[in-house]
Scaffold this motif. Sequence first.
Motif, short mmCIF file in Angstrom:
data_model
loop_
_atom_site.label_atom_id
_atom_site.label_comp_id
_atom_site.label_asym_id
_atom_site.label_seq_id
_atom_site.Cartn_x
_atom_site.Cartn_y
_atom_site.Cartn_z
N ARG A 89 -101.19 29.07 19.66
CA ARG A 89 -101.84 30.10 19.48
C ARG A 89 -101.07 31.37 20.15
O ARG A 89 -100.98 32.53 19.66
CB ARG A 89 -103.10 30.30 20.15
N ILE A 90 -100.40 30.90 21.46
CA ILE A 90 -99.92 32.15 22.00
C ILE A 90 -98.65 32.64 21.03
O ILE A 90 -98.27 33.81 21.05
CB ILE A 90 -99.23 31.82 23.53
N LYS A 91 -97.91 31.50 20.68
CA LYS A 91 -96.75 32.01 19.79
C LYS A 91 -96.76 32.86 18.42
O LYS A 91 -96.29 33.89 18.13
CB LYS A 91 -95.92 30.86 19.24
N VAL A 101 -90.95 31.55 27.34
CA VAL A 101 -90.23 30.49 28.06
C VAL A 101 -91.00 29.11 27.53
O VAL A 101 -92.06 28.83 27.84
CB VAL A 101 -90.26 30.33 29.50
N GLU A 102 -90.04 28.56 26.23
CA GLU A 102 -90.72 27.29 25.76
C GLU A 102 -91.29 26.01 26.68
O GLU A 102 -92.30 25.64 26.61
CB GLU A 102 -89.54 26.78 25.02
N ASN A 130 -97.05 31.00 30.01
CA ASN A 130 -96.37 32.37 29.76
C ASN A 130 -97.59 33.43 29.58
O ASN A 130 -97.18 34.57 29.82
CB ASN A 130 -95.73 32.38 28.25
N LEU A 131 -98.74 32.92 29.83
CA LEU A 131 -99.95 33.95 29.93
C LEU A 131 -100.28 34.55 31.35
O LEU A 131 -100.80 35.44 31.43
CB LEU A 131 -101.07 33.44 29.39
N PHE A 149 -101.36 25.15 33.97
CA PHE A 149 -102.45 24.44 32.94
C PHE A 149 -102.79 23.22 33.51
O PHE A 149 -104.15 22.78 33.05
CB PHE A 149 -101.44 24.17 31.60
N LYS A 150 -102.29 22.63 34.55
CA LYS A 150 -103.07 21.48 34.96
C LYS A 150 -104.20 21.66 35.62
O LYS A 150 -104.91 20.95 35.74
CB LYS A 150 -101.93 20.68 35.77
N TYR A 151 -104.17 23.08 36.30
CA TYR A 151 -105.36 23.41 36.98
C TYR A 151 -106.69 23.46 35.94
O TYR A 151 -107.75 22.97 36.42
CB TYR A 151 -104.93 24.74 37.82
N ILE A 152 -106.28 23.85 34.99
CA ILE A 152 -107.30 24.20 33.97
C ILE A 152 -107.84 22.95 33.27
O ILE A 152 -109.15 22.50 33.29
CB ILE A 152 -106.72 25.18 32.60
#
Length: 494
Positions: free
Chosen positions: A302-304, A314-315, A321-322, A335-338
Amino acid sequence: MDIKNWFPEFQVSAETDEDLQQYFFKLPEIKEITNSRSWLVLGRKGMGKTAIYEHLKKAESKDLNNYNTICINFSHYPWPAHQLYKESLAGELSAYQKSWRYLFFVKALSKLIEIKELKNESLNKELKWAKKYIDKIYGNPDPSLTEVIFSKIGRLSSIGGPSVEVDDFSADIGEVSFEDIAADKQLQSKLRSNAFTLLGYFEKIFKDNCNEHKILIALDQLDENWLEGEIAEYSKVLINLVNVCRNIALDSNLSKNLKVVPFLRTDIYHSLKFNDKNKLLQDSAVTISWDSESLDDMYFERIKKYAPEGMTLVESDKSANLFGISFVRQGTPVFKYITRRSFFRPRDIIVYFNKIRDCHVENSSGLYTSQELYDADREASTSAYNELIDEWSNQFPKISALLTVLQTIQVETFNYSDFSAKYDSEFPNASDGEKREHLAFLFDNSIIGQKKQGRWEYISSTPNLKMNIEKDFRTHHALKYRLHLIESRPNQSV
């Protein structure tokens, strides 16, 4: 450019997400459905069943192992009408099977005729007869669910085979309503007799004429629109459905051309009672599962898609990246926090990011901040609670009361004694067996978890986790704020 100006809020429902095709489907489950012998898709609510269904609906045949798809949504299906086709003399595990086959072969044959006409293939006498019959009886060359069920077929005195001209019966015969048939046993008998006679003709015509053409029928939202008090009967309907799909898959004269794929909630499948259920699960089911990496990949797509021209992504950071930071509390990756505050479902991730966006205030980095991540936690908790209520309100109405039990415990971490005391207040007449059964329900659905190797885990993240009633439990962090829980009492170890 501030992130709110280029990165949108996403629709949670797969049906309303217009860009789903572009960023959701690198899933192995897609190829497993179209390229293997598997024909049953299982997953918890919010795991992406409908998203996969929508992909099958919209994708081109060449991308689906040359399958032409028929997608049937049961969200508004009149389940009581299905009982009109129940054969009273048949056994419980076969009473509805002919009615399912009738529906599938009406749809499959109409699709086959459409395919042949699109490819300018000539129709032989049998196919021309079938085309006329479908159009005149159902009033549509591609009849809907309700058009198949409430057609003129119940008014016909008899069904003539391919050797009889269709024009021999009056096209002015009216359709029948559910009320008409429900009140008239003779009409019910005629409906079944004509429908199943037609099934015999249609099935043979399909087998004789499908040649190299391949058709996949996908069935979604089979758990929708169930009436309270009818769940036991609907379960029999689903058992018959599963058995019909299995019989089609095992028919060597049919399986190379026709596959019927029901999408079912995992819990509903496990509640069904029929022979070889576990064997079928191993041999024929595609179970949708996600981990932190695959969810991150899904969201990064979605970001891409929306990243503005010139923005460097940064892949390796993927969804991070957000953010203007890579790590948050206790050195946890963003992301792991989420995901630790999710049930490892795409829906949970999409909702959490939408809540972060709601909390965002324009800043110098133009990206999300750690504080916005923390602030979103409270709103996401309310959404997680509401999702659980929505998921279980029909099949397990006691879900609200069980969540109240967890709330009155007041702390995240508790033992069986804590649960038992609050449970007895909420369910004063329940037996010990029911209490343990309800505790297992909470555990099996990741609402509560236990420590494994020193870390709190849940079934959603650790599928092989086993409940031990002697050990402490912990309510999932996704529910912490909505249930107003504190981490622990002053004298309680964390």
